[in-house]
Design a protein around this motif. Structure first.
Motif, mmCIF file in Angstrom:
data_model
loop_
_atom_site.group_PDB
_atom_site.id
_atom_site.type_symbol
_atom_site.label_atom_id
_atom_site.label_comp_id
_atom_site.label_asym_id
_atom_site.label_seq_id
_atom_site.Cartn_x
_atom_site.Cartn_y
_atom_site.Cartn_z
ATOM 1 N N PHE A 82 -9.375 -8.218 13.047
ATOM 2 C CA PHE A 82 -8.182 -8.135 12.217
ATOM 3 C C PHE A 82 -7.036 -8.916 12.828
ATOM 4 C CE2 PHE A 82 -10.018 -4.438 10.032
ATOM 5 C CZ PHE A 82 -9.525 -4.616 8.746
ATOM 6 N N LEU A 83 -6.245 -9.537 11.978
ATOM 7 C CA LEU A 83 -4.984 -10.127 12.397
ATOM 8 C C LEU A 83 -3.912 -9.058 12.337
ATOM 9 C CD1 LEU A 83 -5.034 -13.531 10.495
ATOM 10 C CD2 LEU A 83 -5.246 -13.201 12.961
ATOM 11 N N ARG A 84 -3.121 -8.951 13.384
ATOM 12 C CA ARG A 84 -1.983 -8.027 13.374
ATOM 13 C C ARG A 84 -0.757 -8.731 12.829
ATOM 14 N NH1 ARG A 84 -6.687 -5.926 15.224
ATOM 15 N NH2 ARG A 84 -6.389 -3.815 16.062
ATOM 16 N N VAL A 85 -0.065 -8.048 11.926
ATOM 17 C CA VAL A 85 1.151 -8.587 11.325
ATOM 18 C C VAL A 85 2.272 -7.569 11.514
ATOM 19 C CG1 VAL A 85 -0.077 -9.999 9.631
ATOM 20 C CG2 VAL A 85 0.540 -7.647 9.062
ATOM 21 N N PRO A 86 3.518 -7.998 11.443
ATOM 22 C CA PRO A 86 4.625 -7.056 11.631
ATOM 23 C C PRO A 86 4.617 -5.950 10.576
ATOM 24 C CG PRO A 86 5.395 -9.317 11.811
ATOM 25 C CD PRO A 86 3.987 -9.391 11.306
ATOM 26 N N GLY A 87 4.960 -4.730 11.011
ATOM 27 C CA GLY A 87 5.059 -3.617 10.086
ATOM 28 C C GLY A 87 3.960 -2.592 10.271
ATOM 29 N N GLU A 88 3.838 -1.688 9.294
ATOM 30 C CA GLU A 88 2.868 -0.602 9.360
ATOM 31 C C GLU A 88 1.825 -0.730 8.260
ATOM 32 O OE1 GLU A 88 4.770 3.192 9.178
ATOM 33 O OE2 GLU A 88 5.544 3.076 11.227
ATOM 34 N N THR A 89 0.587 -0.490 8.630
ATOM 35 C CA THR A 89 -0.471 -0.379 7.626
ATOM 36 C C THR A 89 -0.152 0.805 6.720
ATOM 37 O OG1 THR A 89 -2.099 -1.312 9.140
ATOM 38 C CG2 THR A 89 -2.945 -0.007 7.295
ATOM 39 N N ARG A 90 -0.406 0.656 5.436
ATOM 40 C CA ARG A 90 -0.067 1.689 4.457
ATOM 41 C C ARG A 90 -0.851 2.985 4.696
ATOM 42 N NH1 ARG A 90 -3.535 0.629 -0.949
ATOM 43 N NH2 ARG A 90 -5.441 -0.133 0.049
ATOM 44 N N THR A 91 -0.327 4.072 4.181
ATOM 45 C CA THR A 91 -1.013 5.359 4.175
ATOM 46 C C THR A 91 -1.278 5.763 2.730
ATOM 47 O OG1 THR A 91 0.031 6.099 6.233
ATOM 48 C CG2 THR A 91 -0.872 7.793 4.788
ATOM 49 N N ASN A 92 -2.542 6.082 2.438
ATOM 50 C CA ASN A 92 -2.934 6.577 1.113
ATOM 51 C C ASN A 92 -3.209 8.073 1.215
ATOM 52 O OD1 ASN A 92 -2.795 3.997 0.105
ATOM 53 N ND2 ASN A 92 -4.994 3.628 0.196
ATOM 54 N N VAL A 93 -2.682 8.819 0.293
ATOM 55 C CA VAL A 93 -2.847 10.276 0.294
ATOM 56 C C VAL A 93 -3.802 10.676 -0.819
ATOM 57 C CG1 VAL A 93 -1.671 12.500 0.128
ATOM 58 C CG2 VAL A 93 -0.512 10.551 1.210
ATOM 59 N N LYS A 94 -4.813 11.481 -0.487
ATOM 60 C CA LYS A 94 -5.777 11.998 -1.460
ATOM 61 C C LYS A 94 -5.614 13.517 -1.514
ATOM 62 C CE LYS A 94 -7.568 7.840 -0.920
ATOM 63 N NZ LYS A 94 -7.453 6.748 -1.884
ATOM 64 N N LEU A 95 -5.184 14.021 -2.652
ATOM 65 C CA LEU A 95 -4.998 15.460 -2.846
ATOM 66 C C LEU A 95 -6.187 16.006 -3.636
ATOM 67 C CD1 LEU A 95 -1.240 15.332 -3.863
ATOM 68 C CD2 LEU A 95 -2.137 16.090 -1.671
ATOM 69 N N ALA A 96 -7.055 16.762 -2.969
ATOM 70 C CA ALA A 96 -8.271 17.288 -3.597
ATOM 71 C C ALA A 96 -8.121 18.778 -3.851
ATOM 72 C CB ALA A 96 -9.479 17.021 -2.705
ATOM 73 N N GLU A 97 -8.188 19.162 -5.138
ATOM 74 C CA GLU A 97 -8.066 20.566 -5.516
ATOM 75 C C GLU A 97 -9.439 21.203 -5.702
ATOM 76 O OE1 GLU A 97 -4.839 21.091 -8.569
ATOM 77 O OE2 GLU A 97 -4.838 18.897 -8.472
ATOM 78 N N ILE A 112 2.208 -9.907 3.385
ATOM 79 C CA ILE A 112 1.527 -11.001 4.070
ATOM 80 C C ILE A 112 2.234 -12.321 3.738
ATOM 81 C CG2 ILE A 112 -0.667 -12.198 4.398
ATOM 82 C CD1 ILE A 112 -0.551 -9.190 5.266
ATOM 83 N N ASP A 113 2.663 -13.059 4.771
ATOM 84 C CA ASP A 113 3.332 -14.333 4.521
ATOM 85 C C ASP A 113 2.339 -15.493 4.644
ATOM 86 O OD1 ASP A 113 2.987 -14.837 7.260
ATOM 87 O OD2 ASP A 113 5.055 -14.328 7.770
ATOM 88 N N ALA A 114 2.822 -16.694 4.361
ATOM 89 C CA ALA A 114 1.951 -17.873 4.326
ATOM 90 C C ALA A 114 1.338 -18.169 5.690
ATOM 91 C CB ALA A 114 2.745 -19.082 3.830
ATOM 92 N N ASP A 115 2.092 -17.932 6.757
ATOM 93 C CA ASP A 115 1.572 -18.209 8.094
ATOM 94 C C ASP A 115 0.410 -17.277 8.436
ATOM 95 O OD1 ASP A 115 1.808 -19.383 10.884
ATOM 96 O OD2 ASP A 115 2.158 -17.259 11.317
ATOM 97 N N ALA A 116 0.559 -16.000 8.118
ATOM 98 C CA ALA A 116 -0.521 -15.046 8.383
ATOM 99 C C ALA A 116 -1.760 -15.410 7.570
ATOM 100 C CB ALA A 116 -0.062 -13.633 8.052
ATOM 101 N N TRP A 117 -1.565 -15.805 6.323
ATOM 102 C CA TRP A 117 -2.715 -16.174 5.496
ATOM 103 C C TRP A 117 -3.455 -17.381 6.065
ATOM 104 C CZ3 TRP A 117 -5.618 -13.903 2.125
ATOM 105 C CH2 TRP A 117 -6.520 -14.668 1.369
#
Length: 325
Positions: A82-97, A112-117
Protein backbone atom coordinates in the motif's frame (compact mmCIF):
# COMPACT_ATOMS: atom_id res chain seq x y z
CA UNK A 1 -0.41 -21.86 -5.44
CA UNK A 2 -0.50 -18.60 -7.37
CA UNK A 3 0.92 -15.17 -6.70
CA UNK A 4 -1.94 -12.65 -6.87
CA UNK A 5 -2.05 -8.86 -6.74
CA UNK A 6 -5.12 -7.38 -5.04
CA UNK A 7 -5.90 -3.68 -5.35
CA UNK A 8 -8.03 -2.03 -2.69
CA UNK A 9 -8.23 1.64 -3.63
CA UNK A 10 -10.59 2.60 -0.82
CA UNK A 11 -10.01 0.28 2.17
CA UNK A 12 -11.70 0.81 5.49
CA UNK A 13 -11.65 0.04 9.15
CA UNK A 14 -14.86 -1.92 9.62
CA UNK A 15 -16.58 -1.35 12.96
CA UNK A 16 -19.25 -4.06 13.30
CA UNK A 17 -21.80 -3.49 16.06
CA UNK A 18 -24.32 -6.07 17.21
CA UNK A 19 -27.39 -4.95 19.11
CA UNK A 20 -30.90 -6.17 19.76
CA UNK A 21 -32.65 -3.31 18.01
CA UNK A 22 -31.54 0.09 16.74
CA UNK A 23 -33.60 2.96 18.18
CA UNK A 24 -32.68 6.15 16.29
CA UNK A 25 -32.42 9.25 18.44
CA UNK A 26 -31.98 7.23 21.64
CA UNK A 27 -29.10 5.75 23.63
CA UNK A 28 -28.44 2.22 22.29
CA UNK A 29 -26.58 -0.52 24.16
CA UNK A 30 -24.41 -2.78 22.05
CA UNK A 31 -24.10 -6.50 22.60
CA UNK A 32 -20.76 -6.78 20.79
CA UNK A 33 -18.35 -4.68 18.76
CA UNK A 34 -15.61 -5.74 16.38
CA UNK A 35 -13.03 -3.48 14.67
CA UNK A 36 -11.11 -4.95 11.74
CA UNK A 37 -8.94 -3.85 8.83
CA UNK A 38 -11.20 -4.42 5.84
CA UNK A 39 -12.60 -3.09 2.60
CA UNK A 40 -13.52 -5.35 -0.32
CA UNK A 41 -9.97 -5.80 -1.58
CA UNK A 42 -8.58 -6.59 1.85
CA UNK A 43 -11.38 -9.12 2.38
CA UNK A 44 -10.56 -10.77 -0.97
CA UNK A 45 -6.92 -10.98 0.08
CA UNK A 46 -7.84 -12.67 3.37
CA UNK A 47 -9.72 -15.43 1.55
CA UNK A 48 -7.03 -15.96 -1.07
CA UNK A 49 -4.40 -16.38 1.64
CA UNK A 50 -6.63 -18.83 3.52
CA UNK A 51 -6.86 -20.83 0.28
CA UNK A 52 -3.09 -21.00 0.03
CA UNK A 53 -2.11 -18.21 -2.35
CA UNK A 54 0.72 -15.68 -2.07
CA UNK A 55 -1.00 -12.31 -1.99
CA UNK A 56 0.22 -8.75 -2.34
CA UNK A 57 -2.19 -5.92 -1.52
CA UNK A 58 -1.86 -2.39 -2.78
CA UNK A 59 -3.84 0.80 -3.02
CA UNK A 60 -3.99 3.73 -0.62
CA UNK A 61 -3.91 3.85 3.17
CA UNK A 62 -4.10 6.94 5.36
CA UNK A 63 -0.77 7.29 7.15
CA UNK A 64 -2.38 8.44 10.39
CA UNK A 65 -4.22 5.20 11.27
CA UNK A 66 -2.67 2.30 9.39
CA UNK A 67 -1.77 0.27 12.50
CA UNK A 68 -4.66 -2.19 12.25
CA UNK A 69 -3.78 -2.90 8.63
CA UNK A 70 -0.08 -3.44 9.35
CA UNK A 71 -0.90 -5.88 12.14
CA UNK A 72 -3.44 -7.75 10.03
CA UNK A 73 -1.07 -8.14 7.08
CA UNK A 74 1.76 -9.33 9.32
CA UNK A 75 -0.50 -11.88 11.03
CA UNK A 76 -1.94 -13.19 7.76
CA UNK A 77 1.30 -13.22 5.79
CA UNK A 78 0.06 -10.74 3.19
CA UNK A 79 2.65 -8.55 1.49
CA UNK A 80 1.85 -4.90 2.17
CA UNK A 81 2.46 -2.76 -0.93
CA UNK A 82 0.00 0.00 0.00
CA UNK A 83 0.98 3.59 -0.61
CA UNK A 84 0.59 5.77 2.47
CA UNK A 85 -1.06 9.13 1.90
CA UNK A 86 -1.77 11.99 4.31
CA UNK A 87 -4.86 11.61 6.47
CA UNK A 88 -6.89 8.75 7.93
CA UNK A 89 -8.31 5.68 6.28
CA UNK A 90 -12.10 5.81 6.51
CA UNK A 91 -14.15 3.91 9.09
CA UNK A 92 -17.30 2.05 8.00
CA UNK A 93 -19.88 1.19 10.63
CA UNK A 94 -22.10 -1.91 10.31
CA UNK A 95 -25.08 -1.99 12.67
CA UNK A 96 -26.47 -5.55 12.84
CA UNK A 97 -29.79 -6.07 14.62
CA UNK A 98 -31.15 -9.36 15.92
CA UNK A 99 -33.87 -9.47 13.26
CA UNK A 100 -31.21 -9.58 10.53
CA UNK A 101 -31.41 -5.96 9.44
CA UNK A 102 -27.99 -4.43 8.77
CA UNK A 103 -27.43 -0.66 8.51
CA UNK A 104 -24.22 0.49 6.80
CA UNK A 105 -22.67 3.89 7.49
CA UNK A 106 -19.75 4.26 5.10
CA UNK A 107 -17.16 7.02 4.99
CA UNK A 108 -15.98 8.55 1.67
CA UNK A 109 -12.27 7.72 2.02
CA UNK A 110 -9.06 9.72 1.99
CA UNK A 111 -8.55 12.13 -0.93
CA UNK A 112 -6.10 10.90 -3.59
CA UNK A 113 -4.13 13.50 -5.56
CA UNK A 114 -2.43 13.19 -8.94
CA UNK A 115 1.00 12.54 -7.45
CA UNK A 116 -0.23 9.63 -5.33
CA UNK A 117 -2.02 8.14 -8.33
CA UNK A 118 1.08 8.32 -10.51
CA UNK A 119 3.13 6.63 -7.81
CA UNK A 120 0.62 3.79 -7.68
CA UNK A 121 0.67 3.36 -11.47
CA UNK A 122 4.48 3.27 -11.46
CA UNK A 123 4.54 0.67 -8.69
CA UNK A 124 1.98 -1.55 -10.36
CA UNK A 125 3.70 -1.30 -13.73
CA UNK A 126 6.88 -2.59 -12.13
CA UNK A 127 5.00 -5.41 -10.40
CA UNK A 128 3.15 -6.53 -13.49
CA UNK A 129 6.01 -6.31 -15.97
CA UNK A 130 9.30 -6.84 -14.20
CA UNK A 131 8.73 -8.07 -10.67
CA UNK A 132 9.50 -11.64 -9.65
CA UNK A 133 7.42 -13.57 -8.92
CA UNK A 134 5.10 -12.01 -11.45
CA UNK A 135 1.45 -12.18 -10.39
CA UNK A 136 -0.81 -14.61 -12.20
CA UNK A 137 -3.87 -12.40 -11.75
CA UNK A 138 -4.97 -8.96 -10.59
CA UNK A 139 -8.10 -8.31 -8.52
CA UNK A 140 -9.54 -4.80 -8.17
CA UNK A 141 -12.28 -4.64 -5.56
CA UNK A 142 -14.28 -1.91 -3.89
CA UNK A 143 -15.40 1.66 -4.34
CA UNK A 144 -13.31 4.59 -5.56
CA UNK A 145 -11.92 7.13 -3.08
CA UNK A 146 -12.30 10.89 -3.64
CA UNK A 147 -9.97 11.97 -6.41
CA UNK A 148 -10.10 8.67 -8.31
CA UNK A 149 -12.43 8.59 -11.30
CA UNK A 150 -13.86 5.66 -13.28
CA UNK A 151 -11.46 6.56 -16.09
CA UNK A 152 -8.55 6.12 -13.67
CA UNK A 153 -9.89 2.71 -12.67
CA UNK A 154 -9.96 1.85 -16.38
CA UNK A 155 -6.27 2.77 -16.51
CA UNK A 156 -5.55 0.10 -13.90
CA UNK A 157 -7.53 -2.51 -15.80
CA UNK A 158 -5.75 -1.65 -19.04
CA UNK A 159 -2.38 -1.83 -17.30
CA UNK A 160 -3.00 -5.36 -16.09
CA UNK A 161 -4.42 -6.53 -19.40
CA UNK A 162 -1.50 -5.02 -21.35
CA UNK A 163 0.82 -7.08 -19.15
CA UNK A 164 -1.07 -10.21 -20.22
CA UNK A 165 -2.76 -10.76 -16.85
CA UNK A 166 -6.40 -11.59 -16.12
CA UNK A 167 -8.05 -8.73 -14.24
CA UNK A 168 -11.08 -9.47 -12.05
CA UNK A 169 -13.12 -6.47 -10.91
CA UNK A 170 -15.75 -6.17 -8.18
CA UNK A 171 -17.20 -2.66 -8.22
CA UNK A 172 -20.40 -0.89 -9.22
CA UNK A 173 -21.95 2.09 -10.97
CA UNK A 174 -19.87 4.08 -13.48
CA UNK A 175 -16.74 2.27 -12.27
CA UNK A 176 -18.24 -1.03 -13.44
CA UNK A 177 -18.91 0.43 -16.87
CA UNK A 178 -15.36 1.74 -17.07
CA UNK A 179 -13.88 -1.61 -16.05
CA UNK A 180 -15.83 -3.48 -18.73
CA UNK A 181 -14.91 -0.97 -21.43
CA UNK A 182 -11.23 -1.23 -20.46
CA UNK A 183 -11.29 -5.01 -20.92
CA UNK A 184 -11.82 -6.48 -17.46
CA UNK A 185 -11.60 -10.27 -17.65
CA UNK A 186 -14.32 -10.85 -15.05
CA UNK A 187 -16.84 -8.65 -13.23
CA UNK A 188 -19.01 -9.54 -10.23
CA UNK A 189 -21.94 -7.27 -9.46
CA UNK A 190 -24.57 -8.37 -6.96
CA UNK A 191 -28.20 -8.42 -8.06
CA UNK A 192 -28.82 -4.82 -6.90
CA UNK A 193 -25.72 -3.47 -8.64
CA UNK A 194 -26.63 -5.37 -11.80
CA UNK A 195 -30.14 -3.90 -11.75
CA UNK A 196 -28.70 -0.39 -11.51
CA UNK A 197 -26.33 -1.17 -14.39
CA UNK A 198 -29.36 -2.21 -16.43
CA UNK A 199 -31.30 0.93 -15.45
CA UNK A 200 -33.82 -1.08 -13.44
CA UNK A 201 -34.92 -1.05 -9.82
CA UNK A 202 -34.79 -4.84 -9.51
CA UNK A 203 -34.34 -8.03 -11.55
CA UNK A 204 -36.00 -11.40 -11.15
CA UNK A 205 -34.09 -14.64 -11.79
CA UNK A 206 -34.93 -14.71 -15.50
CA UNK A 207 -33.97 -11.07 -16.01
CA UNK A 208 -30.68 -11.62 -14.12
CA UNK A 209 -29.67 -14.24 -16.66
CA UNK A 210 -30.33 -11.85 -19.53
CA UNK A 211 -28.51 -9.04 -17.75
CA UNK A 212 -25.49 -11.25 -17.10
CA UNK A 213 -25.39 -12.02 -20.81
CA UNK A 214 -25.48 -8.29 -21.46
CA UNK A 215 -22.34 -7.95 -19.30
CA UNK A 216 -20.64 -10.47 -21.56
CA UNK A 217 -21.92 -8.78 -24.70
CA UNK A 218 -20.45 -5.52 -23.37
CA UNK A 219 -17.00 -7.12 -23.21
CA UNK A 220 -16.56 -9.03 -19.94
CA UNK A 221 -15.24 -12.54 -20.58
CA UNK A 222 -16.70 -13.76 -17.28
CA UNK A 223 -19.89 -12.41 -15.69
CA UNK A 224 -20.56 -13.48 -12.10
CA UNK A 225 -23.76 -12.33 -10.40
CA UNK A 226 -24.39 -12.93 -6.70
CA UNK A 227 -27.97 -12.89 -5.42
CA UNK A 228 -27.69 -14.02 -1.80
CA UNK A 229 -29.94 -16.95 -0.94
CA UNK A 230 -31.21 -16.95 -4.55
CA UNK A 231 -27.85 -18.19 -5.74
CA UNK A 232 -24.95 -17.37 -8.04
CA UNK A 233 -24.93 -17.07 -11.82
CA UNK A 234 -21.68 -17.53 -13.77
CA UNK A 235 -21.54 -16.98 -17.52
CA UNK A 236 -18.20 -17.22 -19.28
CA UNK A 237 -15.76 -19.19 -21.35
CA UNK A 238 -16.55 -22.33 -19.33
CA UNK A 239 -20.25 -22.17 -20.17
CA UNK A 240 -23.27 -20.96 -18.23
CA UNK A 241 -23.61 -22.15 -14.64
CA UNK A 242 -25.89 -21.53 -11.69
CA UNK A 243 -25.43 -22.49 -8.03
CA UNK A 244 -27.88 -22.58 -5.15
CA UNK A 245 -26.27 -22.19 -1.71
CA UNK A 246 -27.06 -24.32 1.32
CA UNK A 247 -29.56 -22.96 3.81
CA UNK A 248 -27.78 -21.17 6.63
CA UNK A 249 -28.74 -18.61 9.24
CA UNK A 250 -27.52 -15.26 7.96
CA UNK A 251 -25.94 -13.11 10.65
CA UNK A 252 -23.86 -10.69 8.59
CA UNK A 253 -23.68 -10.61 4.78
CA UNK A 254 -20.72 -8.20 4.64
CA UNK A 255 -17.83 -10.13 3.13
CA UNK A 256 -19.89 -12.80 1.37
CA UNK A 257 -19.42 -11.30 -2.09
CA UNK A 258 -15.70 -10.77 -1.50
CA UNK A 259 -15.44 -14.41 -0.47
CA UNK A 260 -17.20 -15.49 -3.65
CA UNK A 261 -14.82 -13.52 -5.89
CA UNK A 262 -11.71 -14.86 -4.17
CA UNK A 263 -12.84 -18.48 -4.07
CA UNK A 264 -14.01 -18.52 -7.69
CA UNK A 265 -10.72 -17.02 -8.88
CA UNK A 266 -8.96 -19.67 -6.79
CA UNK A 267 -10.82 -22.40 -8.67
CA UNK A 268 -10.09 -20.83 -12.07
CA UNK A 269 -6.37 -20.48 -11.33
CA UNK A 270 -6.27 -24.06 -10.06
CA UNK A 271 -7.90 -25.10 -13.34
CA UNK A 272 -10.53 -27.25 -11.66
CA UNK A 273 -13.78 -28.00 -13.45
CA UNK A 274 -16.29 -25.10 -13.40
CA UNK A 275 -18.83 -27.02 -11.31
CA UNK A 276 -16.20 -27.75 -8.64
CA UNK A 277 -15.01 -24.13 -8.65
CA UNK A 278 -18.52 -22.71 -8.38
CA UNK A 279 -19.57 -25.19 -5.69
CA UNK A 280 -16.60 -24.29 -3.49
CA UNK A 281 -17.07 -20.53 -4.01
CA UNK A 282 -20.81 -20.62 -3.33
CA UNK A 283 -20.45 -22.78 -0.23
CA UNK A 284 -17.66 -20.60 1.17
CA UNK A 285 -19.75 -17.49 0.55
CA UNK A 286 -22.62 -19.12 2.45
CA UNK A 287 -20.24 -19.94 5.30
CA UNK A 288 -19.29 -16.25 5.48
CA UNK A 289 -22.81 -15.00 6.23
CA UNK A 290 -22.96 -17.03 9.46
CA UNK A 291 -20.57 -14.65 11.23
CA UNK A 292 -18.73 -11.35 10.92
CA UNK A 293 -15.94 -11.48 8.35
CA UNK A 294 -15.11 -13.60 5.32
CA UNK A 295 -15.65 -17.29 4.66
CA UNK A 296 -13.56 -19.83 6.54
CA UNK A 297 -12.46 -22.81 4.44
CA UNK A 298 -11.30 -24.53 7.66
CA UNK A 299 -14.81 -24.49 9.17
CA UNK A 300 -15.63 -27.90 10.67
CA UNK A 301 -18.71 -28.35 8.48
CA UNK A 302 -17.38 -26.84 5.26
CA UNK A 303 -17.38 -30.19 3.44
CA UNK A 304 -21.05 -30.57 4.36
CA UNK A 305 -21.82 -27.06 3.10
CA UNK A 306 -20.25 -27.98 -0.23
CA UNK A 307 -22.28 -31.20 -0.37
CA UNK A 308 -25.48 -29.21 0.17
CA UNK A 309 -24.63 -26.69 -2.58
CA UNK A 310 -26.39 -27.42 -5.86
CA UNK A 311 -24.67 -26.55 -9.14
CA UNK A 312 -26.43 -26.60 -12.52
CA UNK A 313 -25.14 -26.40 -16.07
CA UNK A 314 -27.43 -24.12 -18.05
CA UNK A 315 -28.11 -24.87 -21.68
CA UNK A 316 -28.06 -22.11 -24.26
CA UNK A 317 -31.17 -19.99 -23.70
CA UNK A 318 -31.96 -21.41 -20.26
CA UNK A 319 -33.26 -18.88 -17.75
CA UNK A 320 -33.31 -21.25 -14.79
CA UNK A 321 -32.84 -24.85 -13.89
CA UNK A 322 -30.61 -26.89 -16.18
CA UNK A 323 -28.67 -30.08 -15.68
CA UNK A 324 -27.39 -30.87 -12.19
CA UNK A 325 -23.59 -31.19 -12.15
Amino acid sequence: MASIMVLSLNPALDLSIGLERLSPGEVNRTRETHLEAAGKGVNVARVLVALGHEVTVSGFLGADNDGAFRRAFETLGIEDAFLRVPGETRTNVKLAEDDGRVTDINGPGVVIDADAWRRLIDRLTQRCEAFSPRPRAVVIAGSLPPGVTPAMLAELVALGRAAGLPVWVDTSGPALDAAITAGATAVKPNEHELAVWMGRTSLDASARHGAAQRLRDAGAEEAVVSAGAEGVLWLGRRGAWEAMPPRVEAVNTVGAGDTLVAALLHGVLDDVSPDVALRLATALSAEAVRHVGVGRPDADDFSELQRQTRVYRLEEGDDAGGALA
